[in-house]
Design an enzyme around this catalytic site. Structure first.
Site, PDB file in Angstrom:
ATOM      1  N   LYS A  33       0.759  -1.213   0.145  1.00  0.00           N
ATOM      2  CA  LYS A  33       0.086  -0.107  -0.195  1.00  0.00           C
ATOM      3  C   LYS A  33       0.489   1.098   0.287  1.00  0.00           C
ATOM      4  CE  LYS A  33      -0.414  -0.112   5.026  1.00  0.00           C
ATOM      5  NZ  LYS A  33      -1.110  -1.013   6.204  1.00  0.00           N
ATOM      6  N   TYR A 240      16.210  30.224   8.146  1.00  0.00           N
ATOM      7  CA  TYR A 240      15.076  30.960   8.516  1.00  0.00           C
ATOM      8  C   TYR A 240      15.029  30.983   9.994  1.00  0.00           C
ATOM      9  CZ  TYR A 240      12.717  30.409   3.872  1.00  0.00           C
ATOM     10  OH  TYR A 240      12.310  30.581   2.363  1.00  0.00           O
TER      11      TYR A 240
HETATM   12  C1  LIG Z   1      -0.407  -1.953   6.896  1.00  0.00           C
HETATM   13  C2  LIG Z   1      -0.941  -3.096   7.180  1.00  0.00           C
HETATM   14  C3  LIG Z   1      -0.175  -4.273   7.219  1.00  0.00           C
HETATM   15  C4  LIG Z   1       1.226  -4.295   7.243  1.00  0.00           C
HETATM   16  O1  LIG Z   1       1.777  -3.764   8.354  1.00  0.00           O
HETATM   17  P1  LIG Z   1       3.504  -3.548   8.736  1.00  0.00           P
HETATM   18  O2  LIG Z   1       3.379  -2.926  10.031  1.00  0.00           O
HETATM   19  O3  LIG Z   1       4.026  -2.559   7.886  1.00  0.00           O
HETATM   20  O4  LIG Z   1       3.960  -4.872   8.499  1.00  0.00           O
HETATM   21  C5  LIG Z   1      -0.855  -5.623   7.296  1.00  0.00           C
HETATM   22  N1  LIG Z   1      -2.257  -5.520   7.734  1.00  0.00           N
HETATM   23  C6  LIG Z   1      -2.913  -4.451   7.683  1.00  0.00           C
HETATM   24  C7  LIG Z   1      -4.341  -4.498   7.975  1.00  0.00           C
HETATM   25  C8  LIG Z   1      -2.256  -3.083   7.557  1.00  0.00           C
HETATM   26  O5  LIG Z   1      -2.896  -2.180   7.411  1.00  0.00           O
END
Ligand SMILES: *Cc1c(COP(=O)(O)O)cnc(C)c1O
Length: 343
Positions: A33, A240
């Site tokens: 994702k 800045y």
């Molecule tokens: C993002 C996510 C994962 C992966 O999690 P990591 O901590 O990056 O390994 C797995 N299951 C769900 C439901 C998630 O939202």
């Protein structure tokens, strides 16, 4: 000139996948994702598919459709947000598998795409996504064709947190009577041990070299070019707000990258960069496109410095900025030249 060079080590990605997969006998899926945690979902998923990954997870149907175009018809692509209003055409056309989160999503799915696959996400205590025990009890008779039952741990990065065991019990209570394949563990859950593995694990951040997978090989290196070097006298300020004032004469390098490239402003005066093996503190405030770094300790003025690399992981940089590695990775901007080290 680009805002630096982001080098992605695909060999390390594959090694991290294999190391996580070797921890159990079931299937290991990959979470890609948010554009593969900022590193490019197509590149991450194609590399992992070649290494044997058969199942991928994305957050939304749109991400899934894009990923389908990169991966072709073979792999399973699961969607965490399930089947939302307006997703039907995308789910069907890209042959995505939604993880349905509520009885309403199940009803929508069964009525609009009666022959399309789906999984079910159960809420075992995180209270973010998924069906609660009462929802599940009311519809489980209609969900016999589910391909997968998943839930997500809220505290898996803290092995001693009592919520891990509580969620495990809740997941078992909700699913022990089914013979549908089950998945509870992301990266953290994979490391909690065999009780948490079920039929499939689904790591994300550990693949990309992040905590809680402390044994991961680093996947990214980020090198930032120096635009200009100047000598600053004692009492002069830099950047800045004139927030940094030199207390002795210092040599300051100005680098091409800033908060618009994901090097967030909270790093100001706290993060370090590296010229080879020499640590160089970030001084003054991070600007939109520029960083100012004290390179006084370098024998020769460097042409580029690493902000991620052998001396500093995403999690070490994150800690300096008061955040987590996930946020550093997913914030890396589009202005870097991206280079790939093939596995
Ligand atoms: C993002 C996510 C994962 C992966 O999690 P990591 O901590 O990056 O390994 C797995 N299951 C769900 C439901 C998630 O939202």
């Amino acid at each position: 000139m680009a805002s630096g060079t982001l080098t992605i080590d695909l060999g390390a990605l594959v090694a991290n996948y294999r190391a996580l997969a070797a921890m159990h006998g079931g299937e290991t899926a990959a979470v890609v994702k948010a554009d593969g945690y900022g590193l490019g979902a197509a590149l991450m998923a194609q590399t992992l598919a070649k290494a044997g990954t058969r199942t991928f997870f994305v957050a939304t149907a749109e991400e899934g459709a894009t990923l389908r175009r990169s991966l072709g018809p073979g792999p399973t692509i699961n969607v965490f947000s399930g089947h939302m209003t307006g997703d039907t055409d995308v789910l069907r056309d890209a042959r995505l598998t939604p993880m349905l989160n509520a009885p309403e999503q199940l009803a929508l799915h069964l009525s609009s795409l009666p022959d399309a696959p789906y999984g079910i996400q159960l809420d075992t205590g995180m209270n973010r996504l998924g069906m609660e025990p009462a929802d599940w009890a009311s519809i489980r008779g209609d969900a016999r064709d589910a391909t997968l039952l998943i839930s997500h741990l809220a505290c898996a990065d803290e092995p001693d947190h009592p919520q891990n065991a509580a969620q495990l019990v809740a997941f078992r209570d909700m699913t022990d009577a089914t013979d549908t394949p089950r998945s509870l563990a992301a990266t953290g859950g994979t490391l909690l041990g065999p009780d948490y593995h079920f039929d499939m694990t689904r790591p994300g951040v550990g693949l990309y070299g992040g905590l809680p997978f402390a044994a991961a090989r680093p996947v990214v290196r980020l090198s930032l070019p120096v635009i200009q070097v100047r000598d600053v006298a004692s009492g002069e300020s830099v950047g800045y707000g004139a927030s940094y004032v030199a207390d002795t004469s210092r040599r300051i390098a100005t680098l091409s990258a800033g908060y618009a490239d994901g090097l967030i402003r909270a790093m100001s005066a706290r993060a370090k960069l590296w010229a080879g093996d020499t640590p160089c503190p970030l001084v003054g405030r991070v600007s939109m496109d520029l960083l100012t770094v004290d390179v006084t300790d370098c024998a020769d003025p460097p042409k580029a410095l690493d902000i991620l690399g052998p001396h500093q992981t995403v999690d070490q940089l994150a800690e300096a900025a008061g955040t987590i590695g996930y946020e550093i990775l997913t914030s890396l901007g589009g202005r870097y030249t991206r280079k790939v080290i093939q596995p």
